[in-house]
Design a protein around this motif. Structure first.
Motif, PDB file in Angstrom:
ATOM      1  N   VAL A  64       5.316   0.566  38.879  1.00  0.00           N
ATOM      2  CA  VAL A  64       3.883   0.834  38.706  1.00  0.00           C
ATOM      3  C   VAL A  64       3.130   0.490  39.988  1.00  0.00           C
ATOM      4  CG1 VAL A  64       1.815   0.148  37.442  1.00  0.00           C
ATOM      5  CG2 VAL A  64       3.951   0.530  36.206  1.00  0.00           C
ATOM      6  N   GLU A  65       3.505  -0.609  40.616  1.00  0.00           N
ATOM      7  CA  GLU A  65       2.859  -1.003  41.869  1.00  0.00           C
ATOM      8  C   GLU A  65       3.136   0.012  42.979  1.00  0.00           C
ATOM      9  OE1 GLU A  65       2.767  -4.827  44.965  1.00  0.00           O
ATOM     10  OE2 GLU A  65       4.189  -4.757  43.298  1.00  0.00           O
TER      11      GLU A  65
ATOM     12  N   HIS B  31       3.991   3.169  42.579  1.00  0.00           N
ATOM     13  CA  HIS B  31       3.318   4.407  42.184  1.00  0.00           C
ATOM     14  C   HIS B  31       1.826   4.356  42.524  1.00  0.00           C
ATOM     15  CE1 HIS B  31       1.062   6.825  39.171  1.00  0.00           C
ATOM     16  NE2 HIS B  31       2.011   7.716  39.397  1.00  0.00           N
ATOM     17  N   LEU B  32       1.208   3.211  42.324  1.00  0.00           N
ATOM     18  CA  LEU B  32      -0.215   3.061  42.631  1.00  0.00           C
ATOM     19  C   LEU B  32      -0.451   3.042  44.137  1.00  0.00           C
ATOM     20  CD1 LEU B  32      -3.022   2.650  41.388  1.00  0.00           C
ATOM     21  CD2 LEU B  32      -2.615   0.177  41.489  1.00  0.00           C
ATOM     22  N   ARG B  33       0.455   2.430  44.900  1.00  0.00           N
ATOM     23  CA  ARG B  33       0.294   2.364  46.352  1.00  0.00           C
ATOM     24  C   ARG B  33       0.429   3.736  46.981  1.00  0.00           C
ATOM     25  NH1 ARG B  33       3.871  -1.902  49.662  1.00  0.00           N
ATOM     26  NH2 ARG B  33       2.638  -3.281  48.304  1.00  0.00           N
TER      27      ARG B  33
ATOM     28  N   ARG C 263      -0.318   6.484  45.503  1.00  0.00           N
ATOM     29  CA  ARG C 263      -1.348   7.347  44.905  1.00  0.00           C
ATOM     30  C   ARG C 263      -0.725   8.638  44.352  1.00  0.00           C
ATOM     31  NH1 ARG C 263      -6.354   6.854  49.296  1.00  0.00           N
ATOM     32  NH2 ARG C 263      -6.567   4.569  49.167  1.00  0.00           N
TER      33      ARG C 263
ATOM     34  N   GLU D 275       1.074  -6.137  37.216  1.00  0.00           N
ATOM     35  CA  GLU D 275       0.571  -5.021  38.021  1.00  0.00           C
ATOM     36  C   GLU D 275       0.007  -3.916  37.134  1.00  0.00           C
ATOM     37  OE1 GLU D 275       0.209  -4.985  41.198  1.00  0.00           O
ATOM     38  OE2 GLU D 275       1.165  -6.947  41.484  1.00  0.00           O
TER      39      GLU D 275
ATOM     40  N   LYS E 271      -3.903  -2.738  37.220  1.00  0.00           N
ATOM     41  CA  LYS E 271      -4.226  -1.332  37.481  1.00  0.00           C
ATOM     42  C   LYS E 271      -5.320  -0.830  36.551  1.00  0.00           C
ATOM     43  CE  LYS E 271      -2.068   3.233  36.968  1.00  0.00           C
ATOM     44  NZ  LYS E 271      -0.796   3.957  36.679  1.00  0.00           N
ATOM     45  N   TYR E 272      -5.193  -1.109  35.273  1.00  0.00           N
ATOM     46  CA  TYR E 272      -6.159  -0.596  34.296  1.00  0.00           C
ATOM     47  C   TYR E 272      -7.323  -1.556  34.037  1.00  0.00           C
ATOM     48  CZ  TYR E 272      -3.433   3.499  33.066  1.00  0.00           C
ATOM     49  OH  TYR E 272      -2.789   4.725  33.103  1.00  0.00           O
TER      50      TYR E 272
ATOM     51  N   TYR F  38     -10.590   2.809  35.957  1.00  0.00           N
ATOM     52  CA  TYR F  38     -10.047   3.067  34.621  1.00  0.00           C
ATOM     53  C   TYR F  38     -10.879   2.425  33.523  1.00  0.00           C
ATOM     54  CZ  TYR F  38      -5.934   4.717  37.162  1.00  0.00           C
ATOM     55  OH  TYR F  38      -5.095   5.399  37.996  1.00  0.00           O
TER      56      TYR F  38
END
Length: 459
Positions: A240-241, A243-245, A247, A426, A430-431, A436
């Motif tokens: 998840v981290e 994936h978020l980095r 974008r 993480e 994120k949310y 979000y």
């Protein structure tokens, strides 16, 4: 002085004309005789073919090697053997078979053989030739059926079981009677080519069937001797981290985790290769889903030097070979967007629903649940939190026919995750951002409130 005189011998010319005509008549007679002999020979050959067809029709046993699609070979194991099924070919009446062309009879013969193969898989006597491993997975589509109780050969057993379940799905799962009222909201999109109004129903019917075929083994963490649920939680939270980095699109994360779970449902890996499998699955998903996928150098960099670019490329080959390049995973977000049509595309409800839906791929307890069911449960709880009203007929129809009683189990699992201590930090961070709408904070506060009040979540 007069020139030479040209004399024409009329008798010689007449004799030549008679000789030419006689030769042509003889040639015509020979040609006609050859044609008659050819026609008679063809009639005799056709008669012999017809007699041979009639003589070859009585019952006889024929050895049929099933098509290659019925078997999947493990690329890591070259000792797999293909079984040969002996099938009784039913005789056809001579009158009917002689009227059919050879191509037509060949097609019918293959069709009957394929039907007999499927029937043999469902026959109790033929099941004695297979040993079903892992009794806890008897109701799962990825049960391992092997001849020698060999847990390493996952591909053969999964393929056979999936074919049986897929056949039973079409035979037994008939459409239930509709006992609710709903509106055809797709008619509003008849002038929008992007909404594919003419095919949207067929598309989601196909996705509903496809999601059964791409489900991972719900209990693979039990028989994976080297892995524990806690390890998966750490790896998924790290994904998840990453994936978020990078974008990436939300769909990329869902596909990547599904590829990882499906691989683990078929192959046993060591702990030190778990991170390599995770980053390789996300790398494959990014190339499959993204318009501009990040470079492989970036994926190697986020492993902090743990794995090189060559390691990721080699792992990519192994993952795709084991999964046989089957990337047809019906994304849960597609079902969530479908339900959102009946919710008037409310932004707040859908954003909160995305957070609740992502829980279904983060938490290991949701492994093996259908994406459409998780999407319906996420939308149901999201509407409960925001007090958007009852689960009406439109929501039931566009969720795939899920009623409140069908959603109770998955909703209880989501609430149980919300009231438990934070495991995926993480994912929670994120949310919890404004982007979000602080969905993770809002959902946890609501879950703790109804738990303290001992209220039923379905009320």
């Amino acid at each position: 002085m007069a020139g030479p005189t040209l004399r024409i011998d009329e008798n010689a010319i007449n004799n030549n004309i008679r000789l030419t005509r006689s030769k042509s008549n003889i040639n015509n007679i020979n040609i006609n005789e050859n044609i008659n002999e050819t026609i008679n020979g063809t009639r005799t050959a056709l008669t012999n073919i017809s007699l041979n067809n009639q003589l070859s029709l009585p019952n006889q046993q024929k050895i049929i090697i099933p098509r290659q699609s019925h078997y999947k070979r493990d690329p890591l194991n070259n000792n797999n053997s293909h079984n040969i099924n002996i099938i009784n070919n039913k005789a056809k009446s001579p009158e009917k078979s002689t009227r059919l062309s050879i191509k037509r009879r060949y097609e019918e013969f293959n069709l009957n053989n394929n039907m007999n193969i499927d029937e043999n898989f469902n026959n109790e006597k033929s099941n004695e030739n297979y040993n079903i491993n892992n009794n806890n997975n008897s109701n799962n589509y990825n049960d391992h059926i092997n001849n020698n109780n060999n847990n390493n050969n996952f591909l053969n057993g999964t393929t056979i079981n999936m074919n049986n379940e897929n056949n039973n799905f079409f035979l037994n799962n008939k459409k239930p009677k509709i006992t609710y009222n709903w509106d055809d909201l797709d008619l509003d999109d008849f002038d929008d080519p992007l909404m594919v109004n003419e095919y949207v129903v067929d598309i989601f019917n196909y996705l509903t069937v496809l999601e059964q075929q791409t489900l991972p083994d719900a209990n693979y963490l039990i028989w994976q001797s080297n892995l524990k649920p806690r390890m998966r939680s750490i790896i998924v939270d790290w994904l998840v981290e990453v994936h978020l980095r990078f974008r990436l699109l939300p769909e990329t994360l869902f596909i990547g985790i599904n590829l990882m779970d499906r691989f683990l449902s078929k192959e046993i890996i060591e702990v030190d290769k778990f991170q390599l499998l995770a980053i390789s699955s996300l790398f494959i998903s990014a190339k499959y889903q993204e318009i501009c996928s990040p470079s492989i150098k970036n994926f190697s960099y986020v492993t902090d030097g743990g794995f090189s670019e060559e390691d990721i490329l080699n792992a990519e080959k192994v993952v795709l070979a084991v999964l046989e390049f089957n990337m047809s995973y019906p994304n849960p977000l597609e079902f969530l967007r479908r339900i959102s049509k009946a919710d008037n595309y409310d932004v707040q409800t859908r954003t909160l629903g995305k957070y609740l839906l992502e829980i279904s791929v983060i938490d290991y307890k949701f492994i093996g649940l259908c994406p459409s069911l998780c999407a319906a449960g996420a939308m149901y709880i999201s509407r409960k939190i925001l007090k958007r009203g009852e689960w009406n007929g439109n929501l039931i129809h566009y969720s795939g026919g899920y009623k409140e009683k069908d959603l109770r189990k998955v909703c209880e699992m989501i609430v149980e995750y919300l009231i438990s201590p934070i495991v995926h930090e993480e994912f929670f961070k994120k949310y919890s951002s404004k982007k979000y709408m602080r969905a993770s904070v809002l959902a946890r506060q609501w879950a703790k409130k109804i738990t303290m009040q001992e209220r039923d979540i379905m009320e």
